[in-house]
Design an enzyme around this catalytic site. Structure first.
Site, PDB file in Angstrom:
ATOM      1  N   GLY A  21       0.817  -1.214   0.000  1.00 18.31           N
ATOM      2  CA  GLY A  21       0.000   0.000   0.000  1.00 18.31           C
ATOM      3  C   GLY A  21       0.849   1.262   0.000  1.00 18.31           C
ATOM      4  O   GLY A  21       0.641   2.179  -0.806  1.00 18.31           O
ATOM      5  N   ILE A  42       8.445  -9.172  -2.714  1.00 17.44           N
ATOM      6  CA  ILE A  42       8.228 -10.594  -3.002  1.00 17.44           C
ATOM      7  C   ILE A  42       7.006 -10.742  -3.915  1.00 17.44           C
ATOM      8  O   ILE A  42       6.847 -11.748  -4.601  1.00 17.44           O
ATOM      9  CB  ILE A  42       8.041 -11.380  -1.678  1.00 17.44           C
ATOM     10  N   ASP A  58      12.973 -11.976  -1.924  1.00 11.60           N
ATOM     11  CA  ASP A  58      12.384 -12.364  -0.643  1.00 11.60           C
ATOM     12  C   ASP A  58      13.334 -11.904   0.458  1.00 11.60           C
ATOM     13  O   ASP A  58      14.512 -12.300   0.486  1.00 11.60           O
ATOM     14  CB  ASP A  58      12.218 -13.898  -0.614  1.00 11.60           C
ATOM     15  N   LEU A  59      12.839 -11.094   1.360  1.00 15.87           N
ATOM     16  CA  LEU A  59      13.692 -10.554   2.426  1.00 15.87           C
ATOM     17  C   LEU A  59      14.299 -11.664   3.293  1.00 15.87           C
ATOM     18  O   LEU A  59      15.318 -11.453   3.950  1.00 15.87           O
ATOM     19  CB  LEU A  59      12.891  -9.596   3.310  1.00 15.87           C
ATOM     20  N   GLY A  80       7.971  -6.231   4.299  1.00 13.77           N
ATOM     21  CA  GLY A  80       7.753  -7.109   5.448  1.00 13.77           C
ATOM     22  C   GLY A  80       6.277  -7.299   5.717  1.00 13.77           C
ATOM     23  O   GLY A  80       5.432  -6.707   5.052  1.00 13.77           O
ATOM     24  N   ASN A 119       3.801   2.201  15.103  1.00 14.95           N
ATOM     25  CA  ASN A 119       3.256   2.568  16.424  1.00 14.95           C
ATOM     26  C   ASN A 119       3.053   1.326  17.301  1.00 14.95           C
ATOM     27  O   ASN A 119       2.907   1.463  18.517  1.00 14.95           O
ATOM     28  CB  ASN A 119       1.948   3.335  16.258  1.00 14.95           C
ATOM     29  N   TYR A 143       4.343  -8.735  15.739  1.00 15.88           N
ATOM     30  CA  TYR A 143       4.627  -7.715  14.723  1.00 15.88           C
ATOM     31  C   TYR A 143       5.337  -6.512  15.368  1.00 15.88           C
ATOM     32  O   TYR A 143       6.393  -6.076  14.902  1.00 15.88           O
ATOM     33  CB  TYR A 143       3.311  -7.302  14.060  1.00 15.88           C
TER      34      TYR A 143
HETATM   35  P1  NAI Z   1       1.765  -3.757   2.963  1.00 13.96           P
HETATM   36  O1  NAI Z   1       1.487  -5.050   3.644  1.00 13.96           O
HETATM   37  O2  NAI Z   1       0.731  -3.233   2.028  1.00 13.96           O
HETATM   38  O3  NAI Z   1       3.163  -3.844   2.190  1.00 13.96           O
HETATM   39  C1  NAI Z   1       4.242  -4.601   2.648  1.00 13.96           C
HETATM   40  C2  NAI Z   1       4.936  -5.191   1.453  1.00 13.96           C
HETATM   41  O4  NAI Z   1       6.017  -6.003   1.922  1.00 13.96           O
HETATM   42  C3  NAI Z   1       4.027  -6.080   0.599  1.00 13.96           C
HETATM   43  O5  NAI Z   1       4.023  -5.648  -0.740  1.00 13.96           O
HETATM   44  C4  NAI Z   1       4.600  -7.460   0.748  1.00 13.96           C
HETATM   45  O6  NAI Z   1       4.501  -8.253  -0.429  1.00 13.96           O
HETATM   46  C5  NAI Z   1       6.063  -7.160   1.103  1.00 13.96           C
HETATM   47  N1  NAI Z   1       6.660  -8.298   1.800  1.00 13.96           N
HETATM   48  C6  NAI Z   1       6.117  -9.054   2.791  1.00 13.96           C
HETATM   49  N2  NAI Z   1       6.941 -10.065   3.086  1.00 13.96           N
HETATM   50  C7  NAI Z   1       8.030  -9.958   2.279  1.00 13.96           C
HETATM   51  C8  NAI Z   1       9.203 -10.727   2.119  1.00 13.96           C
HETATM   52  N3  NAI Z   1       9.448 -11.814   2.832  1.00 13.96           N
HETATM   53  N4  NAI Z   1      10.094 -10.308   1.186  1.00 13.96           N
HETATM   54  C9  NAI Z   1       9.871  -9.215   0.449  1.00 13.96           C
HETATM   55  N5  NAI Z   1       8.770  -8.438   0.547  1.00 13.96           N
HETATM   56  C10 NAI Z   1       7.848  -8.821   1.461  1.00 13.96           C
HETATM   57  O7  NAI Z   1       2.061  -2.705   4.108  1.00 13.96           O
HETATM   58  P2  NAI Z   1       2.072  -1.113   4.021  1.00 13.96           P
HETATM   59  O8  NAI Z   1       0.842  -0.595   4.638  1.00 13.96           O
HETATM   60  O9  NAI Z   1       2.445  -0.689   2.664  1.00 13.96           O
HETATM   61  O10 NAI Z   1       3.272  -0.772   5.021  1.00 13.96           O
HETATM   62  C11 NAI Z   1       4.608  -0.621   4.564  1.00 13.96           C
HETATM   63  C12 NAI Z   1       5.534  -0.702   5.765  1.00 13.96           C
HETATM   64  O11 NAI Z   1       5.180   0.286   6.703  1.00 13.96           O
HETATM   65  C13 NAI Z   1       5.458  -2.044   6.496  1.00 13.96           C
HETATM   66  O12 NAI Z   1       6.753  -2.390   6.935  1.00 13.96           O
HETATM   67  C14 NAI Z   1       4.570  -1.754   7.684  1.00 13.96           C
HETATM   68  O13 NAI Z   1       4.875  -2.598   8.776  1.00 13.96           O
HETATM   69  C15 NAI Z   1       4.902  -0.304   7.960  1.00 13.96           C
HETATM   70  N6  NAI Z   1       3.794   0.399   8.584  1.00 13.96           N
HETATM   71  C16 NAI Z   1       2.680   0.730   7.862  1.00 13.96           C
HETATM   72  C17 NAI Z   1       1.642   1.410   8.451  1.00 13.96           C
HETATM   73  C18 NAI Z   1       0.438   1.863   7.681  1.00 13.96           C
HETATM   74  O14 NAI Z   1      -0.418   2.499   8.291  1.00 13.96           O
HETATM   75  N7  NAI Z   1       0.322   1.609   6.369  1.00 13.96           N
HETATM   76  C19 NAI Z   1       1.684   1.755   9.881  1.00 13.96           C
HETATM   77  C20 NAI Z   1       2.907   1.348  10.548  1.00 13.96           C
HETATM   78  C21 NAI Z   1       3.920   0.711   9.909  1.00 13.96           C
HETATM   79  C1  15L Z   2       0.519  -0.782  11.398  1.00  9.83           C
HETATM   80  O1  15L Z   2       1.653  -0.959  11.826  1.00  9.83           O
HETATM   81  C2  15L Z   2      -0.003  -1.526  10.241  1.00  9.83           C
HETATM   82  O2  15L Z   2       1.006  -1.792   9.300  1.00  9.83           O
HETATM   83  C3  15L Z   2      -1.151  -0.845   9.544  1.00  9.83           C
HETATM   84  O3  15L Z   2      -1.788  -1.801   8.698  1.00  9.83           O
HETATM   85  C4  15L Z   2      -2.158  -0.238  10.516  1.00  9.83           C
HETATM   86  O4  15L Z   2      -2.881  -1.227  11.118  1.00  9.83           O
HETATM   87  C5  15L Z   2      -1.431   0.644  11.522  1.00  9.83           C
HETATM   88  O5  15L Z   2      -0.316   0.019  12.106  1.00  9.83           O
HETATM   89  C6  15L Z   2      -2.332   1.132  12.664  1.00  9.83           C
HETATM   90  O6  15L Z   2      -1.979   0.972  13.809  1.00  9.83           O
HETATM   91  O7  15L Z   2      -3.378   1.708  12.367  1.00  9.83           O
END
Ligand code: NAI
Ligand code: 15L
Length: 272
Positions: A21, A42, A58-59, A80, A119, A143
């Protein structure tokens, strides 16, 4: 340096999690900051666009991740598992994954990393607390524990190898806040991109912790300790308040998702 003048450009930025996202958004928004954007995930990434290198990885695969870091100037590590999952899955993608990333950075001399923390490293603090960047961590699940590990690991790689890192404890970065809690934790994509720009260009980053949130009128966190980054949020969740409050009823005061900052994450598991 203002938002409109992100110069000088870095030569090559690596964006992990580029199919996610936030990754899809950042794939466009990081291009002005570099000559070449290496996008990795991935999951399917599509064809390389202008200025792009597409490198699936793949991480959990140490050799592949180390190779991914070759000739990179800075990393934006979004890859991740991004929600609560069984430990074994988190271990591979997030814990081993972030270790592999920093080993690659060390081996290839990469100087700066922006790490998507969360957070959920502080999710078991109560919602009536205001936390600064130095507060004790209280992860709310596997997580959150993996992000806490990433914060410690990046501190170690700074102390030992001088690799600078900004750990952004992102709140809730989506097009709009989805519930009442997110009115406090929301961060717009525009503000997130601007905070990353500040982290990439800060003259001295060292090892910084910063909360990723927009200029919301009510917040859980205080970013005064990250003022050296020069970040100023432009957006606010306030414009969504009426709609959110109309569609999302307030939770009972005893609901743990309302008691703790991590919201519903604090109630997840066990996984048996
Ligand atoms: P998401 O789940 O949409 O994207 C994460 C991406 O990491 C996915 O495209 C997935 O395919 C990839 N991934 C997962 N496992 C993998 C692996 N083993 N090797 C390579 N790639 C892998 O999450 P989003 O919302 O885009 O978040 C991005 C980052 O920000 C994440 O690390 C998440 O923990 C962190 N985050 C996001 C928040 C949010 O509100 N969107 C809030 C707090 C942290
Ligand atoms: C995160 O860390 C998650 O990646 C995201 O999907 C949301 O759930 C966010 O925190 C949150 O706390 O709203």
């Amino acid at each position: 340096m203002s938002e409109s003048t992100p110069s000088p450009k870095l030569n090559r930025i690596l964006l992990t999690g580029a199919a996610g996202g936030l990754g899809v958004e950042l794939r466009q928004r990081l291009k002005p900051f570099c000559n070449a954007l290496r996008v990795s995930d991935i999951a399917a990434l599509g064809a390389a666009g202008a200025q792009e290198e597409v490198v699936p990885c793949d991480l959990a695969n140490k050799e592949a991740v180390i190779e991914l870091l070759r000739d990179v100037d800075a990393v934006v590590h979004m890859g991740g598992i991004s929600t609560e999952h069984p430990f074994e899955q988190i271990l591979e993608a997030n814990i081993k994954g972030v270790f592999h990333l920093y080993e690659g950075a060390r081996i290839h001399g990469v100087q700066r990393v922006v790490f998507a923390s969360s957070n959920h490293v502080i999710g078991f603090h109560k919602q009536d607390e205001t936390l600064d960047v130095d507060c004790a961590r209280r992860p709310d699940g596997y997580y959150g524990l993996s992000k806490s590990f990433g914060e410690d690991l990046s501190r170690f790689y700074f102390d030992r190898y001088r690799i600078e890192t900004a750990c952004i404890r992102i709140g809730s970065s989506f097009p709009e806040p989805k519930d009442r809690r997110m009115l406090k934790t929301w961060m717009s994509y525009r503000d997130l991109a601007e905070l990353i720009r500040c982290c990439l260009y800060a003259p001295k980053l060292g090892h910084s912790i910063v909360y990723g949130m927009s200029a919301n009128s009510e917040v859980f966190w205080d970013n005064a300790g990250a003022a050296h980054l020069g970040f100023k949020a432009q957006d606010t969740s306030e414009v969504f308040r009426e709609a959110v409050e109309a569609r999302a009823p307030a939770l009972p005061v005893t609901d743990l998702a309302r008691v703790y900052q991590g919201g519903a994450f604090v109630k997840m598991g066990p996984f048996e």
